[in-house]
Design a protein around this motif. Structure first.
Motif, PDB file in Angstrom:
ATOM      1  N   CYS A 191      35.830  33.049  35.436  1.00 31.65           N
ATOM      2  CA  CYS A 191      37.083  32.200  35.214  1.00 31.65           C
ATOM      3  C   CYS A 191      36.883  31.412  33.871  1.00 31.65           C
ATOM      4  O   CYS A 191      35.703  30.965  33.433  1.00 31.65           O
ATOM      5  CB  CYS A 191      36.982  31.154  36.487  1.00 31.65           C
ATOM      6  N   MET A 233      35.458  27.898  37.329  1.00 30.90           N
ATOM      7  CA  MET A 233      35.564  27.345  38.676  1.00 30.90           C
ATOM      8  C   MET A 233      35.050  27.831  39.702  1.00 30.90           C
ATOM      9  O   MET A 233      34.760  27.183  40.720  1.00 30.90           O
ATOM     10  CB  MET A 233      37.138  27.552  38.952  1.00 30.90           C
ATOM     11  N   HIS A 249      38.991  36.379  41.556  1.00 32.20           N
ATOM     12  CA  HIS A 249      39.442  34.752  41.443  1.00 32.20           C
ATOM     13  C   HIS A 249      41.020  34.919  40.849  1.00 32.20           C
ATOM     14  O   HIS A 249      41.248  35.490  40.211  1.00 32.20           O
ATOM     15  CB  HIS A 249      38.484  34.297  40.382  1.00 32.20           C
ATOM     16  N   MET A 271      44.063  31.936  39.969  1.00 37.97           N
ATOM     17  CA  MET A 271      44.348  30.532  39.600  1.00 37.97           C
ATOM     18  C   MET A 271      46.016  30.404  39.799  1.00 37.97           C
ATOM     19  O   MET A 271      46.676  31.212  39.658  1.00 37.97           O
ATOM     20  CB  MET A 271      43.815  30.046  38.473  1.00 37.97           C
TER      21      MET A 271
HETATM   22 CU   LIG Z   1      39.549  29.654  37.596  1.00 38.99          CU
END
Ligand SMILES: [Cu+2]
Length: 742
Positions: free
Chosen positions: A135, A139, A317, A319
């Motif tokens: 990330c 994160m 992942h 976001m």
């Molecule tokens: Cu992230």
């Protein structure tokens, strides 16, 4: 090798690899454990003398090796369990060790810092597994893949640790053990474990943790895992700190088999985070999923010990924005794969000498892409590709010689080489018009980089007598840049603001010319205690590091960078930066100690515990290093009587005035927090209760970064983050936990 020395080594190796139930680990728990807890446990549990928190074999080498430097910090399983009353964030546990601190991030994703070196400078291994970058805001740091209640033990090695501990870090190495094998006498299978639930009033945090082990004398099967969620927390002045909610679950299943002197362990597990808010980032985490597997081997032979690990992780992942604190549409995705192995041999070559040889390979692959936003001129029509098949391969090799010169002097010398190969494919922006020039420039360059890193460590220990020990450490440790430091390529303002794990609200662009940073550290540790280590203990550890090519940042002066020329001079706004090498120094001292105050049948046992941590860091051009924890300390009284154990703790932090000029880091004020906790344990039930921040003090987190959500100003986009607001810490919280063992 003489029979006698071989037997001695064999016994020593046996001890270090002895495996115990985590609950027994308390018996030998080192400096941070309170006198009270130790005394009480000693009464209730049989005395089994083994090395306790046996962290796993690491990808870097020996964590349960026999040489542990005097400045090494330990977090026992009991301490990790204890911390779960207050937090579900394993990263924050690092702030409880000497020289430790945590960079604020999401509620379960703090980045550890040790002696002023944070984020990537602290390498974390979990049962020997390394988790690469997955990330642009980090994160999902390694410690977010384990809940505090899952931690059976951790060791934190400081900057002059032996080279067998690992490579490719400059600050510290954190070696975490999860679900170690726990054998029980006899062939009959026995089952034991615990289930616990908790509630924290501030942010309405709640969750459960469970672990269960089925075992006999040669087989052990353990599950450990937990789930936690919380809403936004409230600061001391009543302000709800937005975008601080989270929900997480982590699981691990471990199977171990012992065949005479051989131990085989297989482990699988995974994580699911459906949402985690970030008050100091423009994005939130809207989904993080991972799955991992590892296999480990330990064997004792006539010549010594052989350890091997192989592992694989996969992380996915995403976001986005979590309503209502952040709104809009901007998906960002990453996919990361980690593969690695480590082999280490420990050879008892004489009665005085141990040689360790090791080899490890670690491979991290990363894709980072941002799908187009429908109907957006700026964020479409193509997919923005940040990192295209990023590859980072590291091959590490070391040799180490530990010599017990006589009964007072011990020396450890080690030499290590890590070769790091990095590369990435071509990139593109959302569209040609806004991003084409940057992308073309990046694509025209060669992205392959090879670093040939040489580390060395020398430690000299002098045990003057049974109550004092002195140790001098010298080391060179090297860290190669990460994917984003080298390869983040866009100088578009929005794209730059998406890059960075600093929580400072600034934007970052990479630098293909970055060199690895090399820390040259000297440390000295003195420990004094009464011969039985029961009454008092004092440890003082000063250190100094000169870091060649410390990877920091400069104001972005590229002609394509945003807001020129104001970006180069502004002192009161967010800025755009480019990663850059600068020589820098850090120095500091950590002091910790304890003192038994009283011990009698009526009033139980009382003990004082205290610590003081000081660090400063600066580039040689006068720019202060970012996120230096101001002077801080803890004074506490720990008490135990019968089934009760309690502590009252005062945490003191001075103001942060030495801030990074280049990042426009915000200053924070001094504060003091008073915390209380007590627990009552009877048979199979334990009840914990505590109050954190008793006086509901309002304060700002020195390493919390910038609050980008609570404070907004009108802008072209409608509104945007106002500069100059740190992130306030949590106000008072009443915390409870009930644990049932079986
Ligand atoms: Cu992230």
């Amino acid at each position: 090798m003489p029979i006698q020395s071989r037997n001695t080594l064999r016994r020593a190796l046996h001890l270090t690899s002895a495996l115990v139930r985590p609950s027994l680990a308390i018996l030998c728990m080192a400096p941070l454990l309170t006198f009270g807890a130790r005394a009480q446990t000693a009464v209730e549990l049989p005395t089994i003398v083994v090395r306790p928190e046996t962290p796993s074999t690491t990808a870097g080498g020996a964590s349960d090796g026999p040489f542990t430097p005097a400045d090494t910090a330990t977090i026992s399983g009991v301490q990790a369990q204890g911390a779960t009353l207050s937090t579900s964030d394993s990263g924050s546990l690092i702030s409880r060790i000497p020289g430790g601190a945590a960079w604020g991030a999401g509620g379960v994703s703090s980045l550890p810092a040790v002696n002023g070196m944070g984020a990537d400078r602290v390498q974390v291994s979990i049962n020997g597994m390394l988790f690469g970058l997955a990330c642009p805001n980090e994160m999902n740091p390694p410690l977010s893949f384990v809940n505090p209640a899952m931690i059976a033990g951790a060791r934190v090695y400081m900057g002059t640790a032996p080279v067998s501990v690992g490579g490719d870090y400059t600050g510290a190495k954190v070696d975490v053990s999860v679900a170690p094998a726990q054998f029980t006498p006899g062939q009959a299978l026995t089952t034991h474990g615990s289930v616990s639930g908790f509630f924290r009033s501030n942010g309405d945090g709640y969750g459960v943790d469970a672990n269960v082990t089925v075992s006999n004398e040669d087989t052990s099967v353990t599950y450990t895992g937990g789930w936690a969620r919380a809403s936004d927390y409230t600061a001391g002045d009543g302000t709800t700190i937005k975008s601080t909610m989270y929900e997480t679950q982590n699981h691990a299943l471990s199977v171990s088999k012992k065949l005479q002197d051989q131990l085989f362990t297989f482990q699988i597990g995974g994580q699911f985070i459906p949402s985690e808010g970030y008050v100091n980032q423009y994005m939130d985490l809207v989904e993080n999923k991972s799955i991992f597997g590892n296999a480990r081997y330990e064997g004792l032979f006539d010549w010594g010990k052989l350890e091997a690990t192989v592992f694989a992780n996969r992380v996915r992942h995403t976001m986005g924005f979590i309503e209502p604190d952040k709104s809009g549409d901007m998906p960002m995705d990453t996919r990361s794969t980690d593969l690695g192995y480590a082999v280490k041999g420990t050879f008892g070559v004489s009665a005085h000498d141990v040689i360790r040889l090791g080899n490890e390979l670690y491979y991290n692959n990363l894709d980072d892409w941002w799908p187009p936003v429908e109907g957006s001129m700026m964020m479409g029509p193509d997919t923005f590709i940040t990192i295209n098949n990023g590859q980072r391969l590291r091959l590490g090799t070391f040799g180490e010689w530990e010599r017990h010169i006589d009964d007072k002097w011990t020396a450890v010398f080690g030499l290590r080489n890590d070769i790091v190969w990095m590369n990435t494919g071509d990139v593109q922006g959302y569209n040609e018009m806004m991003y084409g020039q940057n992308a073309a420039l990046f694509n025209a360059q060669d992205h392959a980089r090879t670093d040939f890193n040489v580390d060395a460590s020398a430690i000299l220990r002098y045990e003057a007598n049974e109550s004092s020990l002195y140790e001098l450490g010298l080391a060179r440790k090297t860290r190669s840049p990460n994917f984003y430091e080298r390869y983040a390529w866009s100088t578009n303002a929005m794209a730059m603001s998406m890059i960075g794990w600093f929580g400072d609200g600034n934007g970052y662009v990479g630098n293909l010319d970055l060199a690895p940073e090399a820390a040259h550290t000297v440390s000295f540790t003195a420990t004094w205690h009464d011969p039985a280590k029961k009454v008092w203990e004092l440890r003082v550890s000063p250190y100094y590091s000169y870091v060649l090519d410390y990877i920091d940042a400069d104001r972005c002066a590229l002609s394509t960078c945003p807001n020129l020329p104001g970006n180069l001079t502004t002192t009161d706004n967010f800025v755009y930066l480019q990663f850059a090498n600068h020589d820098a120094w850090l120095y500091g001292v950590n002091i910790d100690g304890k003192l038994a105050l009283w011990d009698d049948a009526t009033y139980g046992k009382g003990a004082f515990r205290g610590s003081l941590n000081f660090v400063q860091g600066q580039r040689t051009d006068g720019v202060n290093l970012y996120h230096m924890m101001p002077l801080n300390g803890v004074v506490a009284i720990d008490h135990s009587l019968g089934h009760w154990s309690s502590s009252l703790e005062l945490q003191l932090v001075s103001s942060k005035t030495l801030v990074s000029q280049v990042r426009n880091e915000v200053e924070t004020s001094a504060y003091a927090l008073l915390n209380f906790r007590t627990s009552y344990e009877l048979d199979m039930v334990k009840v914990d209760f505590g109050v954190d921040n008793i006086f509901d003090t309002n304060y700002d987190l020195p390493l919390g970064g910038a609050n980008l959500v609570n404070y907004q100003v009108a802008s072209m986009m409608g509104s945007s983050a106002a500069w100059g607001y740190p992130v306030a810490g949590m106000g008072r919280s009443f915390n409870t936990r009930v644990t049932v063992k079986f």
